[in-house]
Design an enzyme around this catalytic site. Structure first.
Site, PDB file in Angstrom:
ATOM      1  N   ASP A   1       0.795  -1.230   0.000  1.00  0.00           N
ATOM      2  CA  ASP A   1       0.000   0.000   0.000  1.00  0.00           C
ATOM      3  C   ASP A   1       0.824   1.275   0.000  1.00  0.00           C
ATOM      4  OD1 ASP A   1      -2.170  -1.681   0.217  1.00  0.00           O
ATOM      5  OD2 ASP A   1      -3.043  -0.657   1.948  1.00  0.00           O
TER       6      ASP A   1
ATOM      7  N   HIS B   1       3.770  -2.043   3.334  1.00  0.00           N
ATOM      8  CA  HIS B   1       3.738  -0.721   2.708  1.00  0.00           C
ATOM      9  C   HIS B   1       5.057  -0.384   2.022  1.00  0.00           C
ATOM     10  CE1 HIS B   1       0.483  -0.470   5.656  1.00  0.00           C
ATOM     11  NE2 HIS B   1      -0.021   0.517   4.932  1.00  0.00           N
TER      12      HIS B   1
END
Length: 286
Positions: A94, A240
């Site tokens: 992400d 992430h």
């Protein structure tokens, strides 16, 4: 909770294949309770405290459901891969693309011959289009993580939500060459308006099975342990490349998390796939 206003958001853009929106039991129940409370007040005005209390309680239940990223109380939500995925798992990444971290993540994935799903922010993709192109060129999937990743997303109305998601959809489709098929809300938070908007845009909501909290952790080992503890077939993992936490030397934690994670998955005979491959029923393809 106004069920009619939710239905009004289900508008099909010309470039999307819309899904039919079906209110979840919680949303249907809240709408029925609102109607019942209004009828009760009309019939017996002195009952307004009970009616108001029940409406407030229903709103609190809807808010709580939206604050639980893995909840399916507001509509369908991919928290695990479908059964046909078998022994496969999915790595989702992400908040990118990030000019420093994303290329190094891609190199690690290449080294382990792993395909991942990148949930990209539209504004960052527009700023670094070559990184999105590299993600696709290396066989990974690009999905929608909103245009600006604003923390007010979960308290937005349907018009604002649709504008934000649709802008990212256009941005990512233009750069990646194919439109995203999944959406992940900023921080995983949402409200009852999201699912009808996603249906109108032909998108599926995805959260995760387990996450390492690698934007806040101090040590890579802690993140790796969280991801591997109980790791099983059909899990969806979250790390992430954007907003990545860093160790004491300034190195993004995700770069030290991925190698042991990918090795451990191989040792457990788990295979990696992308969300869209599972949506198509072809879990072995990117």
């Amino acid at each position: 909770m106004n069920s009619a206003s939710l239905r009004a958001t289900h508008v099909t853009p010309a470039s999307a294949t819309a899904r039919r929106w079906r209110p979840s039991p919680l949303i249907s129940g809240a709408a029925a309770l609102h109607a019942g409370a209004a009828a009760a007040v009309v019939a017996q005005p002195h009952a307004w405290p009970w009616a108001a209390g029940s409406v407030v309680a229903s709103h609190l239940a809807l808010i709580a459901a939206g604050l639980w990223p893995r909840s399916a109380l507001l509509g369908p939500n991919w928290t695990r891969l479908p059964e046909h995925a078998g022994q496969r798992i999915a790595l989702t990444i992400d908040d990118g693309p990030d000019p420093e971290v994303t290329p190094r993540v891609l190199d690690l994935l290449d080294h382990f011959d792993v395909r991942a799903t990148f949930f990209c922010i539209g504004d960052l993709a527009r700023r670094h289009p070559h990184l999105v192109e590299a993600i696709v060129a290396r066989g990974h999937a690009v999905e929608n993580h909103s245009q600006r990743h604003r923390h007010t997303f979960s308290v937005s109305g349907p018009i604002v939500m649709k504008r934000e998601i649709e802008a990212a959809q256009r941005t990512l489709a233009e750069i990646a060459g194919t439109p995203p098929r999944f959406f992940r809300a900023p921080a995983g938070l949402r409200n009852p308006f999201l699912e009808p908007v996603l249906c109108g845009l032909g998108l599926h909501l995805a959260s995760w099975t387990r996450r390492g909290f690698d934007t806040r952790a101090k040590e890579a080992g802690t993140v790796t342990h969280r991801l591997l503890d109980g790791l099983a077939a059909r899990d969806i993992l979250l790390v992430h490349d954007g907003h990545a936490a860093r160790d004491a030397s300034g190195k993004p934690l995700v770069l030290d998390v991925l190698p042991p994670l990918l090795r451990a998955a191989a040792e457990r005979q788990l295979q990696w796939t992308t969300l869209r491959a599972c949506l198509d029923g072809e879990a072995g393809q990117p």
